[in-house]
Write a protein that holds these residues in place. Structure first.
Motif, PDB file in Angstrom:
ATOM      1  N   ARG A   1       0.858  -1.185   0.000  1.00  0.00           N
ATOM      2  CA  ARG A   1       0.000   0.000   0.000  1.00  0.00           C
ATOM      3  C   ARG A   1       0.890   1.230   0.000  1.00  0.00           C
ATOM      4  NH1 ARG A   1      -5.350  -0.116   1.672  1.00  0.00           N
ATOM      5  NH2 ARG A   1      -5.080   1.846   2.806  1.00  0.00           N
ATOM      6  N   SER A   2       0.737   2.056  -1.029  1.00  0.00           N
ATOM      7  CA  SER A   2       1.543   3.287  -1.156  1.00  0.00           C
ATOM      8  C   SER A   2       3.026   2.995  -1.029  1.00  0.00           C
ATOM      9  CB  SER A   2       1.121   4.308  -0.101  1.00  0.00           C
ATOM     10  OG  SER A   2      -0.251   4.616  -0.198  1.00  0.00           O
ATOM     11  N   GLY A   3       3.438   1.861  -1.601  1.00  0.00           N
ATOM     12  CA  GLY A   3       4.843   1.502  -1.597  1.00  0.00           C
ATOM     13  C   GLY A   3       5.342   0.874  -0.315  1.00  0.00           C
ATOM     14  N   GLU A   4       4.457   0.708   0.680  1.00  0.00           N
ATOM     15  CA  GLU A   4       4.856   0.140   1.959  1.00  0.00           C
ATOM     16  C   GLU A   4       4.350  -1.297   2.096  1.00  0.00           C
ATOM     17  OE1 GLU A   4       6.753   1.626   4.179  1.00  0.00           O
ATOM     18  OE2 GLU A   4       6.880   3.518   3.078  1.00  0.00           O
ATOM     19  N   ALA A   5       5.078  -2.087   2.882  1.00  0.00           N
ATOM     20  CA  ALA A   5       4.691  -3.479   3.140  1.00  0.00           C
ATOM     21  C   ALA A   5       3.656  -3.513   4.261  1.00  0.00           C
ATOM     22  CB  ALA A   5       5.918  -4.307   3.517  1.00  0.00           C
ATOM     23  N   TYR A   6       2.500  -4.073   3.957  1.00  0.00           N
ATOM     24  CA  TYR A   6       1.404  -4.188   4.930  1.00  0.00           C
ATOM     25  C   TYR A   6       1.050  -5.652   5.134  1.00  0.00           C
ATOM     26  CZ  TYR A   6      -0.057   0.698   5.510  1.00  0.00           C
ATOM     27  OH  TYR A   6      -0.128   2.024   5.868  1.00  0.00           O
ATOM     28  N   LEU A   7       0.338  -5.913   6.223  1.00  0.00           N
ATOM     29  CA  LEU A   7      -0.285  -7.214   6.440  1.00  0.00           C
ATOM     30  C   LEU A   7      -1.795  -7.011   6.496  1.00  0.00           C
ATOM     31  CD1 LEU A   7       1.949  -8.864   9.199  1.00  0.00           C
ATOM     32  CD2 LEU A   7       1.953  -9.318   6.738  1.00  0.00           C
ATOM     33  N   ARG A   8      -2.497  -7.828   5.748  1.00  0.00           N
ATOM     34  CA  ARG A   8      -3.962  -7.827   5.802  1.00  0.00           C
ATOM     35  C   ARG A   8      -4.367  -8.972   6.723  1.00  0.00           C
ATOM     36  NH1 ARG A   8      -8.389 -10.305   3.398  1.00  0.00           N
ATOM     37  NH2 ARG A   8     -10.174  -8.923   2.953  1.00  0.00           N
ATOM     38  N   LEU A   9      -4.726  -8.613   7.957  1.00  0.00           N
ATOM     39  CA  LEU A   9      -5.036  -9.606   8.977  1.00  0.00           C
ATOM     40  C   LEU A   9      -6.538  -9.853   9.034  1.00  0.00           C
ATOM     41  CD1 LEU A   9      -2.791  -7.388  10.682  1.00  0.00           C
ATOM     42  CD2 LEU A   9      -2.355  -9.719  11.438  1.00  0.00           C
ATOM     43  N   VAL A  10      -6.915 -11.094   9.222  1.00  0.00           N
ATOM     44  CA  VAL A  10      -8.327 -11.465   9.311  1.00  0.00           C
ATOM     45  C   VAL A  10      -8.597 -12.004  10.707  1.00  0.00           C
ATOM     46  CG1 VAL A  10     -10.172 -12.907   8.417  1.00  0.00           C
ATOM     47  CG2 VAL A  10      -8.440 -11.997   6.851  1.00  0.00           C
ATOM     48  N   LEU A  11      -9.400 -11.256  11.461  1.00  0.00           N
ATOM     49  CA  LEU A  11      -9.848 -11.698  12.777  1.00  0.00           C
ATOM     50  C   LEU A  11     -11.334 -12.031  12.697  1.00  0.00           C
ATOM     51  CD1 LEU A  11      -7.857  -8.935  13.238  1.00  0.00           C
ATOM     52  CD2 LEU A  11      -7.926  -9.875  15.545  1.00  0.00           C
ATOM     53  N   GLN A  12     -11.777 -12.891  13.586  1.00  0.00           N
ATOM     54  CA  GLN A  12     -13.197 -13.245  13.610  1.00  0.00           C
ATOM     55  C   GLN A  12     -13.663 -13.331  15.060  1.00  0.00           C
ATOM     56  OE1 GLN A  12     -15.079 -17.204  12.266  1.00  0.00           O
ATOM     57  NE2 GLN A  12     -15.277 -15.875  10.471  1.00  0.00           N
ATOM     58  N   TYR A  13     -14.852 -12.766  15.308  1.00  0.00           N
ATOM     59  CA  TYR A  13     -15.403 -12.728  16.654  1.00  0.00           C
ATOM     60  C   TYR A  13     -16.768 -13.406  16.670  1.00  0.00           C
ATOM     61  CZ  TYR A  13     -11.734  -9.324  17.536  1.00  0.00           C
ATOM     62  OH  TYR A  13     -10.507  -8.715  17.666  1.00  0.00           O
ATOM     63  N   GLN A  14     -16.998 -14.224  17.684  1.00  0.00           N
ATOM     64  CA  GLN A  14     -18.283 -14.883  17.893  1.00  0.00           C
ATOM     65  C   GLN A  14     -18.968 -14.226  19.089  1.00  0.00           C
ATOM     66  OE1 GLN A  14     -19.601 -17.092  15.842  1.00  0.00           O
ATOM     67  NE2 GLN A  14     -17.747 -17.085  14.562  1.00  0.00           N
ATOM     68  N   CYS A  15     -20.157 -13.680  18.856  1.00  0.00           N
ATOM     69  CA  CYS A  15     -20.864 -12.918  19.884  1.00  0.00           C
ATOM     70  C   CYS A  15     -22.099 -13.678  20.362  1.00  0.00           C
ATOM     71  CB  CYS A  15     -21.279 -11.557  19.341  1.00  0.00           C
ATOM     72  SG  CYS A  15     -19.888 -10.561  18.702  1.00  0.00           S
ATOM     73  N   ALA A  16     -22.472 -13.450  21.606  1.00  0.00           N
ATOM     74  CA  ALA A  16     -23.648 -14.108  22.168  1.00  0.00           C
ATOM     75  C   ALA A  16     -24.931 -13.500  21.624  1.00  0.00           C
ATOM     76  CB  ALA A  16     -23.614 -14.004  23.694  1.00  0.00           C
ATOM     77  N   SER A  17     -24.896 -12.199  21.301  1.00  0.00           N
ATOM     78  CA  SER A  17     -26.095 -11.511  20.813  1.00  0.00           C
ATOM     79  C   SER A  17     -25.811 -10.908  19.439  1.00  0.00           C
ATOM     80  CB  SER A  17     -26.504 -10.399  21.775  1.00  0.00           C
ATOM     81  OG  SER A  17     -27.508  -9.579  21.211  1.00  0.00           O
ATOM     82  N   GLU A  18     -26.746 -11.106  18.503  1.00  0.00           N
ATOM     83  CA  GLU A  18     -26.567 -10.530  17.175  1.00  0.00           C
ATOM     84  C   GLU A  18     -27.280  -9.190  17.029  1.00  0.00           C
ATOM     85  OE1 GLU A  18     -29.523 -12.240  14.035  1.00  0.00           O
ATOM     86  OE2 GLU A  18     -28.771 -13.956  15.206  1.00  0.00           O
ATOM     87  N   SER A  19     -28.055  -8.804  18.047  1.00  0.00           N
ATOM     88  CA  SER A  19     -28.797  -7.554  17.948  1.00  0.00           C
ATOM     89  C   SER A  19     -28.041  -6.363  18.518  1.00  0.00           C
ATOM     90  CB  SER A  19     -30.142  -7.692  18.672  1.00  0.00           C
ATOM     91  OG  SER A  19     -29.954  -8.012  20.035  1.00  0.00           O
TER      92      SER A  19
END
Length: 327
Positions: free
Chosen positions: A90-108
């Protein structure tokens, strides 16, 4: 005594030559809820993350990120996990695209996100039926999807942005260096105010979209121009129009400092942010211009003005090269 007064003037004008004029967004986020699952994509500079995590493996990065990137639903923390990452540029710089995932008790929801990684990060979110963007920084670490900022928040952000946005401060002070009296100050500040109010509104309402890569170098160039004109004693009969034109640029710069989370009343937020900018501008003028008038009683004030103008031109050139070359 004279040297001490000159030093005070220079400190007011030039805090640090290498200081960042604007906050620079160092990363990005995409936070999307699907039922009880929240997918959290986080982009960070590679070497900076490895340094902060004190390691390059999944265990080290997870141990660093998960306590600092938290998602909650209905006041209860969601269980998070680092799923993986991929390198990118990105813009000539080295980046990491990290993928996190969260499981929640409530979807509302209501949902909140706490981001305590020490950088600035622009987030796009879809949580609890709301969509928007939010700029995380060390002063704004918590996003609440159910609690859009109020009118006072945007006034505060407007004051903060102009007072801490050194390019705007330097530009304004250089204009004050050339003002002969309060009548000149009123005309110059009015031209600047009207102009930046127009482009600020147009940009925040989505009517005008100009990339920061274009706007920010031009703002730096505006500082170089007004400072050089001050040092050389150049007076134009179109000065107010010149200031008005530069004000249009600065308005686009102001627009880059504010984001609207979902549910925010845009017109109210725009008015509040603009009021904050005007309050910050009035504060700068109220502090600096009386001091400048006082110094003009002394012969050394001419040298002080020339020195301050030259320093402003040098800083403007530094910012211009930095923004053009991406340094």
């Amino acid at each position: 005594m004279k040297r001490a007064l000159l030093l005070v003037l220079l400190i007011l004008l030039v805090p640090v030559a290498g200081a960042q004029a604007h906050f620079t967004t160092q990363g990005y986020q995409e936070i999307v809820q699907d039922g009880q699952t929240v997918d959290y994509v986080l982009g960070l500079e590679e070497e900076a993350l490895y340094t902060l995590a004190d390691g390059r493996d999944k265990r080290a990065i997870s141990a660093y990120l998960l306590p600092r990137v938290r998602v909650s639903s209905d006041g209860e923390a969601c269980a998070g996990a680092l799923k993986g990452w991929t390198p990118q540029r990105r813009s000539g710089e080295a980046y990491l695209r990290l993928v996190l995932q969260y499981q929640c008790a409530s979807e509302s929801g209501p949902f909140s996100v706490r981001y305590a990684v020490p950088n600035e990060n622009l987030a796009r979110f879809e949580l609890g039926g709301q969509e928007g963007t939010f700029l995380f920084d060390p002063d704004n670490m918590v996003l609440r999807a159910d609690d859009p900022p109020g009118f006072a928040h945007f006034i505060e952000k407007g004051v903060e942005h102009i007072v801490l946005g050194w390019d705007h401060v330097v530009f304004l002070i250089v204009l004050l260096l050339g003002a002969r009296g309060f009548k000149d100050v009123f005309k110059l500040s009015a031209a600047f105010t009207v102009a930046h109010s127009v482009t600020l509104a147009l940009a925040l309402l989505g009517v005008v979209e100009i990339p920061g890569e274009i706007v920010e170098p031009l703002i730096a160039a505006s500082i170089v121009y007004v400072a050089a004109a001050q040092v050389l004693g150049y007076q134009s009969d179109k000065q107010l129009w010149i200031v008005f034109g530069f004000g249009l640029l600065h308005g686009l710069g102001f627009a880059g400092a504010v984001t609207f989370p979902g549910g925010t009343p845009i017109v109210s937020a725009l008015i509040g942010f603009n009021i904050g900018i005007e309050l910050g501008q009035a504060l700068i003028i109220g502090v600096v211009f009386p001091l400048l008038l006082w110094t003009r009683r002394y012969e050394w004030s001419k040298l002080a003005n020339a020195t301050a103008g030259s320093a402003a031109a040098a800083i403007g050139l530094f910012w211009l090269s930095q923004r053009v070359l991406g340094g």
